[in-house]
Design a protein around this motif. Structure first.
Motif, mmCIF file in Angstrom:
data_model
loop_
_atom_site.group_PDB
_atom_site.id
_atom_site.type_symbol
_atom_site.label_atom_id
_atom_site.label_comp_id
_atom_site.label_asym_id
_atom_site.label_seq_id
_atom_site.Cartn_x
_atom_site.Cartn_y
_atom_site.Cartn_z
ATOM 1 N N GLU B 297 38.001 24.687 18.084
ATOM 2 C CA GLU B 297 37.458 24.590 19.431
ATOM 3 C C GLU B 297 38.232 25.494 20.380
ATOM 4 N N GLN B 298 39.551 25.571 20.193
ATOM 5 C CA GLN B 298 40.335 26.448 21.060
ATOM 6 C C GLN B 298 39.868 27.885 20.940
ATOM 7 N N LEU B 299 39.588 28.292 19.684
ATOM 8 C CA LEU B 299 39.127 29.652 19.446
ATOM 9 C C LEU B 299 37.767 29.877 20.091
ATOM 10 N N ALA B 300 36.926 28.840 20.056
ATOM 11 C CA ALA B 300 35.549 28.988 20.511
ATOM 12 C C ALA B 300 35.428 28.919 22.030
ATOM 13 N N THR B 301 36.463 28.454 22.715
ATOM 14 C CA THR B 301 36.326 28.276 24.162
ATOM 15 C C THR B 301 37.269 29.187 24.931
ATOM 16 N N ARG B 302 37.807 30.195 24.256
ATOM 17 C CA ARG B 302 38.826 31.041 24.868
ATOM 18 C C ARG B 302 38.266 32.143 25.738
ATOM 19 N N ALA B 303 37.213 32.774 25.266
ATOM 20 C CA ALA B 303 36.752 34.009 25.915
ATOM 21 C C ALA B 303 35.845 33.723 27.102
ATOM 22 N N LEU B 304 36.024 34.502 28.165
ATOM 23 C CA LEU B 304 35.031 34.526 29.232
ATOM 24 C C LEU B 304 34.145 35.746 29.006
ATOM 25 N N LEU B 305 34.754 36.788 28.456
ATOM 26 C CA LEU B 305 34.014 37.990 28.066
ATOM 27 C C LEU B 305 34.853 38.670 26.975
ATOM 28 N N PRO B 306 34.360 38.695 25.714
ATOM 29 C CA PRO B 306 35.179 39.176 24.593
ATOM 30 C C PRO B 306 35.592 40.629 24.732
ATOM 31 N N VAL B 307 34.668 41.497 25.159
ATOM 32 C CA VAL B 307 35.017 42.902 25.362
ATOM 33 C C VAL B 307 34.016 43.515 26.332
ATOM 34 N N ALA B 308 34.557 44.284 27.278
ATOM 35 C CA ALA B 308 33.700 44.935 28.271
ATOM 36 C C ALA B 308 34.532 46.019 28.943
ATOM 37 N N PRO B 309 33.873 46.985 29.599
ATOM 38 C CA PRO B 309 34.650 47.956 30.367
ATOM 39 C C PRO B 309 35.555 47.229 31.358
ATOM 40 N N ARG B 310 36.765 47.757 31.534
ATOM 41 C CA ARG B 310 37.757 47.091 32.363
ATOM 42 C C ARG B 310 37.240 46.807 33.769
ATOM 43 N N ALA B 311 36.466 47.766 34.308
ATOM 44 C CA ALA B 311 35.962 47.598 35.674
ATOM 45 C C ALA B 311 35.100 46.341 35.783
ATOM 46 N N ILE B 312 34.302 46.086 34.734
ATOM 47 C CA ILE B 312 33.442 44.890 34.763
ATOM 48 C C ILE B 312 34.304 43.632 34.727
ATOM 49 N N CYS B 313 35.342 43.648 33.883
ATOM 50 C CA CYS B 313 36.240 42.497 33.811
ATOM 51 C C CYS B 313 36.892 42.246 35.175
ATOM 52 N N GLU B 314 37.336 43.328 35.815
ATOM 53 C CA GLU B 314 37.982 43.172 37.116
ATOM 54 C C GLU B 314 37.004 42.611 38.140
ATOM 55 N N HIS B 315 35.771 43.098 38.058
ATOM 56 C CA HIS B 315 34.756 42.596 38.977
ATOM 57 C C HIS B 315 34.504 41.106 38.739
ATOM 58 N N LEU B 316 34.517 40.712 37.474
ATOM 59 C CA LEU B 316 34.285 39.302 37.134
ATOM 60 C C LEU B 316 35.391 38.403 37.671
ATOM 61 N N VAL B 317 36.624 38.879 37.568
ATOM 62 C CA VAL B 317 37.744 38.102 38.112
ATOM 63 C C VAL B 317 37.500 37.858 39.599
ATOM 64 N N ASP B 318 37.085 38.911 40.279
ATOM 65 C CA ASP B 318 36.797 38.833 41.711
ATOM 66 C C ASP B 318 35.694 37.811 41.980
ATOM 67 N N LEU B 319 34.667 37.843 41.120
ATOM 68 C CA LEU B 319 33.508 36.966 41.313
ATOM 69 C C LEU B 319 33.858 35.503 41.035
ATOM 70 N N VAL B 320 34.604 35.276 39.938
ATOM 71 C CA VAL B 320 34.897 33.908 39.511
ATOM 72 C C VAL B 320 35.892 33.243 40.459
ATOM 73 N N LEU B 321 36.919 33.986 40.864
ATOM 74 C CA LEU B 321 37.949 33.374 41.698
ATOM 75 C C LEU B 321 37.692 33.583 43.187
ATOM 76 N N GLY B 322 36.737 34.446 43.512
ATOM 77 C CA GLY B 322 36.370 34.614 44.907
ATOM 78 C C GLY B 322 37.375 35.427 45.702
ATOM 79 N N GLY B 323 37.212 36.747 45.718
ATOM 80 C CA GLY B 323 38.053 37.596 46.560
ATOM 81 C C GLY B 323 39.401 37.935 45.982
ATOM 82 N N VAL B 324 39.409 38.494 44.766
ATOM 83 C CA VAL B 324 40.651 38.966 44.168
ATOM 84 C C VAL B 324 40.420 40.408 43.721
#
Lengths: 161, 441
Positions: B297-324
């Motif tokens: 279960e730990q393995l299955a619930t770890r990823a928010l996004l397994p692999v993506a361009p870094r810019a998308i990941c950074e944008h997601l952090v901003d979206l999920v946490l609101g203003g980062v």
């Protein structure tokens, strides 16, 4: 002790010196029978070897005696307006800052020797498994007071997860 | 399906529901599998194939009878803003789950369950590790409707409103997932070394190979877990967002649909292994309180996004946490004398503190950014070892209720640490007050 590591304007409270007694008693309970059995066993084979072992055990006991005194005196705690501070350790020094609002539950525990000497350990648990806010060697009255105060403050400042 | 209610519960105002009637079939298979796993080949050898085959029908029937009884004695219902689950044949258990405490709701569909149209609904609550309230199994449709209803109740909105629309944020192409896993250090370095050692030992001395097998097997298994199992679990990864939270959909054999309500994220981690850098890929991991349980279960619930361009990941952090904004952080490095404690990566050690988040960076070959929303900080710890004391340094640990990720700002200047602890405590308190739940919810 590295005083510059800890917040300066804090009134640290020490734990009871009876904690030293308890820990020393525990060390003796383990060490003395082992030493006696070892020396007695060895004495049949070679008396000088048994004497040497006894000296080693005596030195070890002496060192532990001194070390337990120092580590127990390193414990300190402070109740600030919003959080509890706990510090301890000599070789590796640790400081925990736990906001009252993060309290999930509080444990007060006391072993048989602790009870004889009327001391107890107060352990403040948060939702994080890594949180480490444990104060051993509190006189029973102080332990009860700290528990009640932490519980009251925790309730007043409760925050969700 | 309404039924007569069990004896130990008080008269119910709300209807009681049973699990799906095919549940015993799937459970029976599971019990059977467990028994087969326990009975080793050696024991079959001792008993003889004939005797084993005679025993088999008894075992199968017993498994299905057990599964039937357990189904027969399990009910659930929704009462106000609580989910009640009654279960157990001999020892009855009545469990109440306050829905506002739910950290995440997952719909898991095992392989056989998919063939039968069954799904398991898992409510994650902070507790002792295992999923506190699994409902296994429900019909696909029923599971989805129940999930929407529970999430609506948890959020305090109309429970009979239609499920909110969802917007897809990112999809991970299978090719990218496989390439990204093949570019991990474990595969690029670990696999050739393992193969070379195995082949070398086999050539030199077969007995030596068998002697080292106990040491080699865990290594091979470790590589397998981080590669094959990761692809199986994170296959077809889709990340979407809706009014009731983040929706994560993934899995090849067993599929999992996670819903993480807003404000349940304890920490995020942005990881960039060295061989991903040329493609500018990154991986985003998430930590939610309540997940944990077994390693699978730990393995299955770890990823928010397994692999993506870094810019998308950074944008997601901003979206999920609101203003980062990860690209514009006031990064504070560690003093050069931290090289005494960590000569390899001291240059990468850094920390950034904004009013809402703490970001800690580390890692030379595998760069890691730990992002902790200050509203989720449970406690702060300072640790100083003898080497650090000599160099007037100390490490700061930030504890959250999540279990996957731990955050440590290592080897900071001692005098900075003293101020940092105060700063962190003050900012975290301000965030807690700002997000304090309305009393009674």
């Amino acid at each position: 002790m590295d005083p510059a590591l800890f917040p300066a304007d804090v009134a640290w409270r020490r734990v009871s010196p009876r904690l030293i007694t308890v820990r020393r008693a525990l060390a003796l309970v383990v060490l003395v029978p082992v030493a006696l059995a070892g020396c007695a066993g060895l004495a049949f084979a070679s008396v000088p070897a048994a004497v040497a072992l006894a000296v080693v055990f005596a030195a070890l006991t002496g060192w532990l005696w001194w070390w337990i005194g120092r580590t127990c005196r390193s414990w300190g705690y402070a109740e600030r307006v919003d959080d509890l501070l706990v510090r301890h350790g000599l070789l590796v020094q640790r400081l925990s800052v736990v906001p009252y609002g993060r309290m999930q539950f509080i444990d007060v525990t006391a072993g048989p020797i602790d009870r004889r000497l009327a001391i107890a350990t107060v352990h403040l648990h948060t939702a994080a498994a890594a949180s480490d806010a444990r104060v051993p060697g509190l006189p029973s009255g102080e332990a009860a007071r700290l528990r009640d105060r932490l519980a009251a403050l925790g309730e007043a400042r409760a925050a969700g997860l | 399906m309404t039924t007569e209610h069990p004896k130990i519960t008080e008269p119910a105002a709300q209807p009681l529901y049973r699990l799906h009637p095919l549940t015993p079939v799937l459970r029976g298979f599971k019990y059977f599998g467990a028994i087969v796993a326990v009975v080793s080949v050696r024991e079959v050898g001792q008993l003889g194939v004939q005797r084993t085959l005679e025993f088999l029908p008894v075992v199968v029937v017993a498994g299905f009878v057990l599964a039937y009884l357990s189904w027969r004695f399990t009910w659930y219902r929704i009462e106000g803003r609580e989910l009640h689950v009654e279960s157990g044949v001999l020892f009855r258990r009545s469990r109440r789950v306050p829905l506002e405490r739910v950290q995440a709701v997952d719909i898991v569909r095992p392989l056989i369950g998919r063939a039968l149209g069954l799904a398991e609904l898992r409510l994650e609550v902070v507790g002792q590790g295992a999923t506190e309230a699994p409902l296994a199994y429900l019909g696909d449709e029923q599971a989805q409707r129940l999930r929407d209803r529970l999430l609506a109740l948890a959020a305090g909105v109309d429970e009979h409103a239609p499920a909110p629309e969802e917007t897809v944020l990112a999809r991970v192409p299978t090719r990218d997932l496989i390439v990204s896993v093949l570019l991990l250090g474990q595969v690029v370095v670990g696999l050739p070394v393992l193969v070379a050692v195995t082949v070398g030992l086999l050539i030199v001395n077969v007995q030596a190979f068998f002697a080292t097998l106990p040491a080699l097997a865990p290594v091979a298994f470790g590589i397998f877990r981080t590669t094959v199992q990761r692809v199986l679990v994170e296959y077809g990864f889709t990340l979407a967002t809706s009014a009731d939270g983040l929706r994560l959909r993934h899995g090849l054999l067993e599929t999992r649909l996670q819903t993480v309500p807003p404000g349940r994220v304890q920490a995020l981690r942005l990881v960039q292994p060295i061989l991903w850098r040329r493609r500018d890929w990154a991986r985003l991991e998430i930590d939610v309180a309540g997940y944990g349980g077994d390693e699978g279960e730990q393995l299955a619930t770890r990823a928010l996004l397994p692999v993506a361009p870094r810019a998308i990941c950074e944008h997601l952090v901003d979206l999920v946490l609101g203003g980062v904004d990860l690209t514009r952080l006031p990064r504070r490095p560690v003093p050069p004398r931290a090289a005494w404690c960590d000569p390899l990566q001291w240059r990468q050690l850094g920390l950034a503190l904004t009013p809402h988040v703490l970001v800690v960076s580390r890692g030379r070959l595998r760069r890691v950014l730990d992002i902790v929303p200050l509203a989720k900080v449970q406690s702060v710890r300072v640790v100083q070892g003898p080497l650090q004391r000599w160099q007037r340094l100390a490490s700061v640990h930030i504890d959250t209720a999540g279990r996957h990720l731990s955050t440590e700002a290592a080897h900071r200047d001692r005098d900075e640490v003293r101020g940092l602890v105060e700063e962190l405590s003050d900012l975290a308190r301000a965030e807690r007050v700002r997000r304090r739940p309305v009393p009674g919810t």
